[in-house]
Scaffold this motif. Structure first.
Motif, PDB file in Angstrom:
ATOM      1  N   PRO A 107       0.808  -1.229   0.000  1.00 47.97           N
ATOM      2  CA  PRO A 107       0.000   0.000   0.000  1.00 47.97           C
ATOM      3  C   PRO A 107       0.837   1.274   0.000  1.00 47.97           C
ATOM      4  CG  PRO A 107      -0.299  -1.211   2.054  1.00 47.97           C
ATOM      5  CD  PRO A 107       0.465  -2.103   1.134  1.00 47.97           C
ATOM      6  N   LEU A 108       1.951   1.261   0.770  1.00 47.00           N
ATOM      7  CA  LEU A 108       2.787   2.469   0.811  1.00 47.00           C
ATOM      8  C   LEU A 108       3.346   2.788  -0.572  1.00 47.00           C
ATOM      9  CD1 LEU A 108       4.892   2.091   4.102  1.00 47.00           C
ATOM     10  CD2 LEU A 108       3.321   3.936   3.538  1.00 47.00           C
ATOM     11  N   GLN A 109       3.910   1.771  -1.198  1.00 49.10           N
ATOM     12  CA  GLN A 109       4.547   1.975  -2.490  1.00 49.10           C
ATOM     13  C   GLN A 109       3.537   2.381  -3.562  1.00 49.10           C
ATOM     14  OE1 GLN A 109       7.563  -1.001  -2.620  1.00 49.10           O
ATOM     15  NE2 GLN A 109       7.953  -0.641  -4.765  1.00 49.10           N
ATOM     16  N   ALA A 110       2.390   1.685  -3.562  1.00 53.31           N
ATOM     17  CA  ALA A 110       1.367   1.982  -4.570  1.00 53.31           C
ATOM     18  C   ALA A 110       0.812   3.390  -4.366  1.00 53.31           C
ATOM     19  CB  ALA A 110       0.248   0.949  -4.492  1.00 53.31           C
ATOM     20  N   THR A 111       0.665   3.817  -3.114  1.00 56.54           N
ATOM     21  CA  THR A 111       0.094   5.154  -2.878  1.00 56.54           C
ATOM     22  C   THR A 111       1.101   6.241  -3.245  1.00 56.54           C
ATOM     23  OG1 THR A 111      -1.080   4.138  -1.031  1.00 56.54           O
ATOM     24  CG2 THR A 111      -1.269   6.512  -1.251  1.00 56.54           C
ATOM     25  N   VAL A 112       2.386   6.010  -2.954  1.00 52.87           N
ATOM     26  CA  VAL A 112       3.407   6.987  -3.363  1.00 52.87           C
ATOM     27  C   VAL A 112       3.337   7.157  -4.891  1.00 52.87           C
ATOM     28  CG1 VAL A 112       5.899   7.371  -3.596  1.00 52.87           C
ATOM     29  CG2 VAL A 112       4.963   6.629  -1.408  1.00 52.87           C
ATOM     30  N   PHE A 113       3.199   6.063  -5.572  1.00 50.75           N
ATOM     31  CA  PHE A 113       3.108   6.081  -7.030  1.00 50.75           C
ATOM     32  C   PHE A 113       1.828   6.802  -7.471  1.00 50.75           C
ATOM     33  CE2 PHE A 113       3.508   3.646 -11.158  1.00 50.75           C
ATOM     34  CZ  PHE A 113       4.772   4.109 -11.442  1.00 50.75           C
ATOM     35  N   ALA A 114       0.737   6.586  -6.712  1.00 52.00           N
ATOM     36  CA  ALA A 114      -0.554   7.195  -7.057  1.00 52.00           C
ATOM     37  C   ALA A 114      -0.495   8.717  -6.942  1.00 52.00           C
ATOM     38  CB  ALA A 114      -1.656   6.645  -6.167  1.00 52.00           C
ATOM     39  N   LEU A 115       0.405   9.221  -6.088  1.00 55.00           N
ATOM     40  CA  LEU A 115       0.522  10.678  -5.943  1.00 55.00           C
ATOM     41  C   LEU A 115       0.854  11.337  -7.281  1.00 55.00           C
ATOM     42  CD1 LEU A 115       2.593  11.145  -2.645  1.00 55.00           C
ATOM     43  CD2 LEU A 115       0.155  11.498  -2.967  1.00 55.00           C
ATOM     44  N   LEU A 116       1.534  10.562  -8.148  1.00 62.45           N
ATOM     45  CA  LEU A 116       1.931  11.115  -9.451  1.00 62.45           C
ATOM     46  C   LEU A 116       0.728  11.563 -10.272  1.00 62.45           C
ATOM     47  CD1 LEU A 116       4.752   8.617 -10.474  1.00 62.45           C
ATOM     48  CD2 LEU A 116       5.027  10.958  -9.712  1.00 62.45           C
ATOM     49  N   ALA A 117      -0.430  10.929 -10.047  1.00 64.60           N
ATOM     50  CA  ALA A 117      -1.641  11.322 -10.783  1.00 64.60           C
ATOM     51  C   ALA A 117      -1.938  12.798 -10.523  1.00 64.60           C
ATOM     52  CB  ALA A 117      -2.823  10.463 -10.358  1.00 64.60           C
TER      53      ALA A 117
ATOM     54  N   ARG B 184      -1.146   6.621 -14.354  1.00 63.79           N
ATOM     55  CA  ARG B 184      -1.099   7.207 -12.996  1.00 63.79           C
ATOM     56  C   ARG B 184      -2.493   7.297 -12.401  1.00 63.79           C
ATOM     57  NH1 ARG B 184       3.006   5.490 -14.170  1.00 63.79           N
ATOM     58  NH2 ARG B 184       4.837   6.646 -14.816  1.00 63.79           N
ATOM     59  N   ARG B 191      -6.017   2.713  -5.466  1.00 62.86           N
ATOM     60  CA  ARG B 191      -5.907   3.014  -4.024  1.00 62.86           C
ATOM     61  C   ARG B 191      -7.248   3.489  -3.473  1.00 62.86           C
ATOM     62  NH1 ARG B 191      -3.587  -0.223  -2.362  1.00 62.86           N
ATOM     63  NH2 ARG B 191      -3.479   0.710  -0.311  1.00 62.86           N
TER      64      ARG B 191
ATOM     65  N   SER C  61       4.528  -1.095  -6.599  1.00 64.81           N
ATOM     66  CA  SER C  61       3.991   0.252  -6.798  1.00 64.81           C
ATOM     67  C   SER C  61       2.896   0.299  -7.866  1.00 64.81           C
ATOM     68  CB  SER C  61       5.120   1.206  -7.171  1.00 64.81           C
ATOM     69  OG  SER C  61       5.833   0.694  -8.263  1.00 64.81           O
TER      70      SER C  61
END
Lengths: 207, 204, 267
Positions: A107-117, B184, B191, C61
């Motif tokens: 979840p941490l890694q995926a959410t950090v990546f999601a911030l890019l949106a 993205r 999430r 990720s």
């Protein structure tokens, strides 16, 4: 000497691996695999250990800074907890190691990546301007790609979708192919320069 | 609720809090991620490489030739001290040299020659659109290559070709931007799907 | 409006658009693109009970995008009774790959060791791809669960790529390139891919040259594939949010350009 011997070894391994690639004899294949598989894996594994040791060293130095210490401790706890859990309970199936991977790391890694949106959205508003002809072409191509992938009810019509596919399959693909061939030729020349000892930046500077 | 879901939900919100601005909760979650990720890779590398490929075969199955890569591996630790840092160059020499040797045939064959052949083949066809599309690819490819050719001044025909190459590159970058947005956004949707359905039970 | 405010506004807009459309909880049957159809046909036309390598070449990720893609691939392959060999060329693909295969296998009553096997992670992807070309069991003496691969029923007649009908690479980066440049070029194994949307344009030249047989990409690709399989899933459930977010980004680009041209006119 500190630079010459590594260069000779580098050139030797380069030539040997290049020749081995084309040989069909079982012994040649076996040697090729021994180097590309075992040598590479083992040296990379040690490089990783060096990286982990550096991380620990840098963080221990930072421990004395009071404002940083909670973060440093958290990072180090995460780092040490994983091997300890792996050692005690193993790493397969429903082990605590996998639990942390699935419920903390993923979840941490995926959410950090999601911030890019969000940063992409912000860039679209503030930086994506038709300032010149190339910038306008960039913008229009992006709009075509986005619009064609927004069509969920078929309201764009077949010809519009086909046009968007054509843009991707021909003009866009040709530029990507140019980049690909450029990288390919660049990699070949760099590899040759490394093997022949012309390119020596990988040796670093003498301390 | 499953404790894993609670932990994952809280950590997801901690990272999303960065959107308002940098804050201690985000920083804590971020450093936890760095530590845990490094720990994960360390464990996997230990079990899959060092134990499986090196220590077990070397010490239990007496494959003594593994001493050579083992020594090259140990040389990497030389970087920690000035007087021994030169040792790591030997390990790097093996990696870079063999990597270069492996890369040449792959890059020439699969990347350069196959792509060139495919380009020429695209001009063949029995319809106007096929031939036109193939010609677009030929023009796009050569103009892009001329843009990246820096051994000659971009003047005259070369300059015009490089300029056309810029337009093709812009089409590629624009299209890629569109698909990157898609990627993205998908990650963020994933999430939110987790937060809204598994964590908050607002959707099914 | 200063830059921080405009950034926060863009953020808030995207957050609201995605949240509201997700809360509506509507599944949409996406119209199928030619690209997805080609991938479906390619896998569908492989002879039944073929041995196929599914390579989990992605990190944690990109899981929100890669999981739906992985699920549709596995569901299609299991439904066609193919024998699946799971591998991971990135460390994080290990845990993810095993879980996905295990979950999907249950849906289709597939048995571990006979219908599918997960060999785990092999570091140094180029080395792993080359090594499997010579011997899969030699590259992985043990599977992910610690069983000797020489004792696994599915692998009894599988030595190297000559016994493998296709490789499906699930990638969020450039790892599929290595499958093409080493697996396909040196050993001739057929490669297809399910990739993150951001990587689609990267692989276009390989599709055009035929080095990559077919590919499907992104959450949208997963939704289209779900449509072809006649099943629902997270792809279809996310399509309204996905398309709305795209339209929102288009709106931001238009607003940004409108204000730019207006200020230039004034200036």
């Amino acid at each position: 000497m500190a630079r010459l011997f590594p260069q000779i070894i580098c050139g030797f391994f380069g030539v040997v691996l290049f020749v081995l690639y084309f040989l069909k004899a079982p012994s040649a294949k076996s040697l090729y695999l021994t180097i590309t598989s075992d040598y590479w894996q083992i040296i990379f594994a040690f490089a990783l250990l060096v990286g982990v040791a550096s991380f620990i060293r840098v963080n221990i130095k930072k421990l004395s800074i009071l404002s940083e210490s909670p973060y440093v401790i958290t990072g180090l706890l995460g780092l040490f907890a994983m091997p300890v859990m792996a050692l005690v309970w193993g790493i397969k199936g429903d082990s605590p190691f996998m639990w942390v991977f699935e419920n903390v790391q993923v979840p941490l890694q995926a959410t950090v990546f999601a911030l890019l949106a969000f940063f992409v959205a912000s860039a679209s508003l503030r930086g994506f301007k038709a300032r010149s002809l190339p910038a306008t072409i960039l913008l229009i191509s992006a709009l075509i790609a986005l619009l064609s992938r927004s069509d969920i009810f078929g309201w764009l019509g077949n010809s519009a979708l086909e046009f968007s596919e054509w843009i991707r399959s021909y003009p866009s693909m040709s530029a990507r192919r140019g980049i690909l061939i450029g990288i390919g030729l660049g990699s070949v020349t760099t590899s040759l320069r490394i093997i022949l000892g012309i390119e020596r930046t990988w040796l670093g500077k003498d301390r | 609720m499953d404790p894993g879901t609670i932990v994952a939900g809280i950590l997801t919100i901690a990272i999303l809090s960065f959107l308002y601005g940098d804050n201690p909760v985000y920083k804590m979650a971020e450093t936890l991620l760095v530590g845990v990720s490094m720990g994960y890779v360390l464990v996997i590398t230990w079990t899959n490489t060092l134990m499986a490929v090196l220590f077990k075969p070397l010490f239990l199955e007496s494959q003594f030739w593994l001493v050579i890569p083992f020594i090259f591996g140990l040389f990497m630790f030389g970087r920690f001290h000035k007087s021994t840092s030169f040792l790591s160059r030997y390990s790097m020499a093996v990696l870079i040299g063999s990597g270069a040797g492996v890369a040449i045939p792959a890059m020439l064959g699969a990347r350069t020659l196959r792509q060139m052949t495919a380009t020429v083949e695209m001009v063949q066809g029995d319809s106007f659109l096929t031939i036109f599309s193939g010609l677009v690819v030929v023009v796009g490819l050569f103009s892009t290559l001329s843009y990246f050719y820096f051994s000659r001044e971009h003047e005259g025909i070369m300059g015009r070709s490089a300029k056309v190459g810029t337009y093709f590159l812009m089409i590629f970058f624009g299209t890629t931007f569109g698909y990157t947005v898609m990627s993205r956004v998908s990650t963020f949707i994933g999430r939110m799907d987790f937060l809204l359905s598994d964590f908050l039970h607002l959707t099914n | 409006m200063n830059s921080t405010q405009s950034r926060h506004l863009a953020f808030a807009g995207l957050f609201i658009v995605v949240t509201v459309t997700m809360l509506l909880d509507i599944s949409i049957v996406a119209t199928v693109s030619n690209e997805t159809k080609r991938m479906f046909d390619y896998l569908d036309n492989l002879p039944d009970s073929s041995v196929i390598i599914v390579s989990f070449d992605h990190e944690a990720s990109s899981l929100p995008e890669m999981k739906p893609l992985g699920l549709v691939m596995l569901r299609h392959l299991f439904a066609k009774d193919h024998k699946l060999i799971g591998v991971a060329l990135l460390a994080e693909g290990t845990g993810v790959g095993y879980r996905l295969m295990q979950e999907t296998a249950k849906e289709y009553n597939k048995e571990y060791g006979r219908d599918y096997v997960f060999l785990g992670f092999k570091p140094q992807f180029i080395a792993a791809i080359l090594s499997m070309g010579e011997s899969i069991k030699g590259t992985f003496p043990e599977d992910y669960l610690g069983n000797a691969t020489s004792q696994i029923e599915l692998l009894s007649d599988v030595n190297n790529y000559d016994d493998v009908a296709a490789v499906v690479s699930l990638a969020d980066g450039s790892l599929t390139t290595h499958w093409i440049e080493y697996g396909n070029e040196k050993y001739g194994v057929q490669i297809s891919a399910a990739v993150a949307a951001a990587m689609l344009t990267t692989y276009d030249p390989y599709i055009s040259s035929g080095q990559l047989k077919a590919m499907v990409g992104g959450l949208r690709g997963a939704a289209e594939y779900e449509n072809l399989l006649g099943i629902g899933g997270s792809g279809a459930r996310s399509m309204l949010a996905q398309s709305s977010a795209h339209l929102y980004i288009i709106l931001l680009i238009i607003i940004g350009n409108f204000t730019y041209f207006r200020s230039r006119k004034k200036g």
